[in-house]
Design a protein around this motif. Structure first.
Motif, PDB file in Angstrom:
ATOM      1  N   PRO A  48       0.818  -1.226   0.000  1.00 12.81           N
ATOM      2  CA  PRO A  48       0.000   0.000   0.000  1.00 12.81           C
ATOM      3  C   PRO A  48       0.850   1.275   0.000  1.00 12.81           C
ATOM      4  O   PRO A  48       0.519   2.248  -0.666  1.00 12.81           O
ATOM      5  CB  PRO A  48      -0.817  -0.137   1.283  1.00 12.81           C
ATOM      6  N   TYR A  49       1.949   1.259   0.769  1.00 15.26           N
ATOM      7  CA  TYR A  49       2.815   2.452   0.816  1.00 15.26           C
ATOM      8  C   TYR A  49       3.499   2.698  -0.531  1.00 15.26           C
ATOM      9  O   TYR A  49       3.644   3.845  -0.976  1.00 15.26           O
ATOM     10  CB  TYR A  49       3.859   2.291   1.917  1.00 15.26           C
ATOM     11  N   LYS A  51       2.363   1.808  -3.434  1.00 15.60           N
ATOM     12  CA  LYS A  51       1.394   2.352  -4.369  1.00 15.60           C
ATOM     13  C   LYS A  51       1.159   3.836  -4.118  1.00 15.60           C
ATOM     14  O   LYS A  51       1.083   4.646  -5.045  1.00 15.60           O
ATOM     15  CB  LYS A  51       0.082   1.593  -4.255  1.00 15.60           C
ATOM     16  N   SER A  52       1.028   4.192  -2.849  1.00 16.03           N
ATOM     17  CA  SER A  52       0.827   5.606  -2.507  1.00 16.03           C
ATOM     18  C   SER A  52       2.034   6.437  -2.936  1.00 16.03           C
ATOM     19  O   SER A  52       1.906   7.548  -3.480  1.00 16.03           O
ATOM     20  CB  SER A  52       0.579   5.773  -1.006  1.00 16.03           C
ATOM     21  N   LEU A  53       3.237   5.877  -2.695  1.00 13.59           N
ATOM     22  CA  LEU A  53       4.461   6.599  -3.068  1.00 13.59           C
ATOM     23  C   LEU A  53       4.562   6.755  -4.580  1.00 13.59           C
ATOM     24  O   LEU A  53       4.916   7.823  -5.088  1.00 13.59           O
ATOM     25  CB  LEU A  53       5.685   5.844  -2.521  1.00 13.59           C
ATOM     26  N   ALA A  55       2.080   6.861  -6.624  1.00 16.64           N
ATOM     27  CA  ALA A  55       1.086   7.852  -7.024  1.00 16.64           C
ATOM     28  C   ALA A  55       1.583   9.267  -6.769  1.00 16.64           C
ATOM     29  O   ALA A  55       1.409  10.175  -7.594  1.00 16.64           O
ATOM     30  CB  ALA A  55      -0.222   7.604  -6.289  1.00 16.64           C
ATOM     31  N   VAL A  56       2.219   9.454  -5.586  1.00 20.01           N
ATOM     32  CA  VAL A  56       2.757  10.778  -5.254  1.00 20.01           C
ATOM     33  C   VAL A  56       3.853  11.169  -6.235  1.00 20.01           C
ATOM     34  O   VAL A  56       3.904  12.311  -6.730  1.00 20.01           O
ATOM     35  CB  VAL A  56       3.282  10.789  -3.801  1.00 20.01           C
TER      36      VAL A  56
END
Length: 296
Positions: A48-49, A51-53, A55-56
């Motif tokens: 999850p991290y 993916k978030s990273l 995306a950022v």
């Protein structure tokens, strides 16, 4: 439980569990005396991290790219507008240079041509492309006679405090020479003299006019001298001739008077002698009038 406390330490790192990456932390549980009584393990899946990273990072990349594009467009239009304005200014400056009847060209501190106007091209017989970047002193100055002192460079003249017009000869593209009067002025910025500008006039017609004037003056002086000589000769002639006529007239009149006195009884001869005396008197009067007119 390890007995050596120095041999144990907390652990924080990434680890792979069942084929999946985790962020893992191991901490020891201790009693009040410091003895290890257990282990606290905390783990968290990284997917999850990540993916978030991602995306950022992706959003940051898009934003950065968009900002770069926008700034690039702004800079492009600004530079384009500046280029247009600079072209207009350059065009007006060139038109101003071309409107003058003087030849004008600029040089950098090495004496190489940076710009030239139409009058200078016409006088020198070159095109602007042929002289830009060329050493102007080498191109248009006649070579110094062998053994003579080398001439001061144009750039050195611009650096000199003695900013006065100079008369010299320039060489055309075909090798012919023509007289010029030129002036070199410096282009000064805050850093000092960074270039120089030379303006010149073709004084061929002026030289010819001066020569014609000198020739006419010489001829006039010769005519005046000739006239003065003729006047002196005439004065001398009138002085000598007038004196001779006056003496002769007086002699004739006296002789006539004497003959009249001695021939008083001969009426015909006396009449002729009296006529001779009148003629002598008329000659004397005419001579006096001529002399008087000459002095007037």
């Amino acid at each position: 439980q390890p007995e050596n406390k120095a041999a144990v330490a907390e652990f924080r790192d990434q680890s792979e569990i069942n084929g999946e990456r985790y962020v893992v932390s191991y901490d020891f549980l201790r009693d009040p005396s410091g003895a290890i009584i257990g282990i606290l393990q905390v783990g968290s899946r990284m997917a999850p991290y990540e993916k978030s990273l991602d995306a950022v990072i992706w959003r940051t990349t898009l934003i950065t790219f968009g900002a770069v594009v926008i700034v690039g467009i702004i800079v492009f239009f600004a530079l384009n507008r500046l280029s247009v304005e600079l072209a207009k200014i350059t065009g007006r400056a060139q038109a101003l240079l071309n409107s003058t009847r003087e030849g004008v060209f600029g040089m950098d501190m090495d004496g190489n041509c940076t710009f030239i106007n139409e009058a200078a091209c016409m006088f020198l017989g070159y095109t602007p492309e042929e002289v830009r970047g060329e050493d102007m002193a080498r191109l248009i100055r006649p070579p110094a006679p062998e053994g003579s002192k080398s001439e001061v460079s144009f750039v050195a003249m611009a650096n000199s405090d003695d900013l006065v017009p100079t008369e010299d000869e320039f060489v055309r593209a075909d090798g012919s020479r023509f007289p010029v009067r030129y002036f070199v002025s410096p282009v000064v910025s805050k850093a000092g003299i960074e270039a120089c500008v030379l303006s010149f006039m073709n004084v061929t017609e002026e030289k010819k006019s001066v020569e014609r004037m000198a020739e006419m003056t010489g001829r006039l002086e010769s005519i005046i001298q000739s006239a003065q000589g003729a006047q002196r000769a005439k004065s001398a002639f009138f002085a000598t001739t007038g004196q001779e006529i006056s003496q002769s007239g007086e002699s004739i009149r006296k002789a006539a008077d004497e003959l009249i006195s001695s021939r008083s009884g001969d009426g015909e001869i006396v009449d002729k002698l009296r006529e001779v005396r009148r003629s002598a008197s008329s000659l004397l009067l005419t001579n006096e009038l001529i002399v008087l007119g000459h002095h007037l």
